[in-house]
Design an enzyme around this catalytic site. Structure first.
Site, PDB file in Angstrom:
ATOM      1  N   GLY A 196       0.622  -0.843  -0.119  1.00 40.85           N
ATOM      2  CA  GLY A 196       0.105  -0.138   0.014  1.00 40.85           C
ATOM      3  C   GLY A 196       0.994   0.820   0.328  1.00 40.85           C
ATOM      4  O   GLY A 196       1.196   2.058   0.676  1.00 40.85           O
ATOM      5  N   THR A 197       1.026   1.575  -0.748  1.00 43.80           N
ATOM      6  CA  THR A 197       1.967   3.030  -1.195  1.00 43.80           C
ATOM      7  C   THR A 197       1.775   3.523  -2.737  1.00 43.80           C
ATOM      8  O   THR A 197       1.473   2.740  -3.657  1.00 43.80           O
ATOM      9  CB  THR A 197       3.403   2.282  -1.508  1.00 43.80           C
TER      10      THR A 197
END
Lengths: 249, 271
Positions: free
Chosen positions: B54-55
């Site tokens: 998640g980035t």
């Protein structure tokens, strides 16, 4: 003294590694090999003992390619040479695989010298009985190089060098006559150096030239004969010139 | 003392596969955990690590060099565990790596790559190329393939051949390219990046584009947020250009102007 030449991992009391020195002896008995670095090329020349009549001389190439831009000639045990050359060829390709770039001449020389050193410090093996002359072009700067390694695992760069039989006389000749040359002049200098210790004739010498554009090119026997003839003619002319002034006085 | 166990074990399959006698030996391996269903165990491990990608990170090559940008949010499921994660890793003064996936994996292997690059410089008296550095990392990650590493990184740098950008991941993939975005917010970043990209941008235009792309990704992607950092890699090495909180960026891009009705109501209410 005799006790210290069996297991090579043992030093003698006066600091010698006898197996390594014996390996150097083996090199001294091998064929003469000479390398000369020019401004835009590098030349390797090797003494060729007369091949037996039934032997296919093309299978006995003494100057070999390690990669497109690197070549090697050696003096000493030819079987050891085969093994070392194979390992070096694999390393050249491995380098291309891991960094996507051809290796420099210095890199592969360091690798070969490292291999030769490893065998002077391991149990149950003997050193490689050969010294190599490694030539090539640096893929980044485009400049030619000549390196030499020996059974102890040391290496250094040279402008011109010789190894094998009578290498001292050849080196003396090179020290006296070396100058920066290019193209055909470099080839002539290498052949002249080799002729100091080898009977003249195209069939006793193997010569190869490495250039940046064309890689390694082995010279044909006829070409070598022509250059040898040129050299002989120049020598004769020099002799005559020396004698002529004396006559006048 | 430097722990060298990870350094020695998996340099490259070919050179380690040949021993003193010149034969090819078995590839290096370590002990596997005891479990009845090893494949299931490995799948579970990978699933455990997956949410960590998640980035939003992105990098692109343009006329003046390479622009690298990333957010700074770390999330564990729905919990935001940090807003100050450094996702752009400084491998050496002229090379950057981005972090997506397992934070520890990315940090460790980028550091390890920095060591290898420095050793290459010392041995060969010349800097390693971006091609070479990314290849070294890709070979290492390939040898750990299937063992649960989670790394989705971009290696950006400037070498003799000019700007270089490679995408490398823990599946062992390695791609050369001009524009990449990695992470859960990458679709949004790609939308802004691809529509605004021109090769002939100036450094200011490119850094603004990078910052805007990260902002838009953090706006729509729940797993991206925090600070949008932008780095520039030029001929003299990398330089950090900006680090803006995306909350503040929102009002920078969408300034609040009170509508006429509201304004009248404020005036009518009086002091």
């Amino acid at each position: 003294m005799a006790r210290y030449d069996r297991a090579i991992t043992v030093f003698s009391p006066d600091g010698h590694l006898f197996q390594v020195e014996y390996a150097l002896e083996a090199v001294r008995k091998g064929n003469a090999a000479v390398g000369v670095r020019g401004i835009d090329n590098v030349v390797l020349g090797v003494e060729k003992k007369s091949t037996a009549k039934l032997q296919d001389s093309r299978s006995v190439r003494k100057i070999v390619n390690l990669d497109d831009h690197i070549a090697l000639a050696c003096a000493g045990l030819k079987a050891d040479a085969r093994v070392l050359i194979n390992r070096a060829r694999v390393e050249c390709q491995s380098h291309r695989l891991t960094v996507e770039d051809p290796c420099t001449v210095e890199y592969i020389t360091r690798h070969i010298a490292g291999l030769q050193q490893k065998y002077t410090q391991s149990g149950g093996v003997r050193p490689f009985g050969l010294s190599t002359l490694i030539v090539g072009f640096d893929p980044y700067t485009g400049s030619p190089s000549l390196y030499q390694t020996d059974p102890s695992g040391t290496f250094s760069a040279w402008k011109a060098n010789a190894t094998g039989r009578n290498s001292n006389s050849i080196r003396e000749f090179l020290e006296k006559n070396f100058k920066e040359t290019s193209g055909q002049e470099t080839v002539k200098l290498a052949i002249r150096a080799l002729l100091e210790v080898v009977e003249s004739g195209g069939k006793n010498i193997e010569v190869a030239v490495m250039t940046k554009e064309h890689g390694l090119r082995q010279l044909e026997e006829a070409e070598i004969d022509a250059i040898v003839a040129e050299i002989e003619a120049e020598k004769a002319a020099a002799e005559a010139a020396k004698k002529a002034p004396l006559k006048d006085t | 003392m430097l722990d060298t166990t990870a350094l020695e074990s998996f340099p490259s399959l070919i050179s380690h596969g040949i021993n003193v006698a010149g034969e090819i030996s078995a590839p290096p391996s370590f002990q596997l955990p005891n479990s009845n269903d090893f494949d299931g165990f490995v799948k579970e491990t990978i699933q455990m690590v997956k949410p960590a990608k998640g980035t939003t990170t992105l990098a692109f090559i343009f006329k003046e060099g390479v622009m690298v940008a990333a957010d700074s949010r770390a999330s564990m499921g729905g919990y935001i565990s940090s807003h100050s994660v450094k996702k752009i890793i400084e491998i050496n003064p002229y090379m950057l790596g981005t972090m997506a996936g397992g934070a520890a994996d990315c940090q460790f292997w980028h550091r390890n790559l920095g060591i290898k690059c420095r050793l290459h410089e010392l041995a060969n008296k010349r800097r390693i190329s971006v091609t070479g550095a990314s290849k070294l990392l890709a070979n290492i990650l390939y040898s750990y393939r299937g063992m649960g590493l989670s790394v989705g990184t971009m290696i950006a740098g400037w070498d003799e051949t000019g700007p270089g950008l490679y995408y490398v991941d823990s599946e062992g993939g390695r791609l050369k390219g001009n524009r990449f975005s990695v992470g859960s917010g990458s679709p949004y970043a790609y939308g802004v990046l691809d529509s605004g990209y021109k090769y002939d941008m100036s450094v200011e235009e490119a850094s603004e584009l990078a910052r805007r792309a990260i902002y838009h990704a953090t706006f729509r992607d729940g797993a991206s947020g925090g600070v949008a950092s932008v780095y520039y890699v030029g001929p003299t090495g990398w330089k950090k250009l900006s680090g803006d909180d995306v909350g503040e960026l929102h009002y920078h891009y969408n300034p609040v102007t009170p509508s006429t009705v509201e304004q009248e109501m404020v005036e009518a209410a009086g002091p």
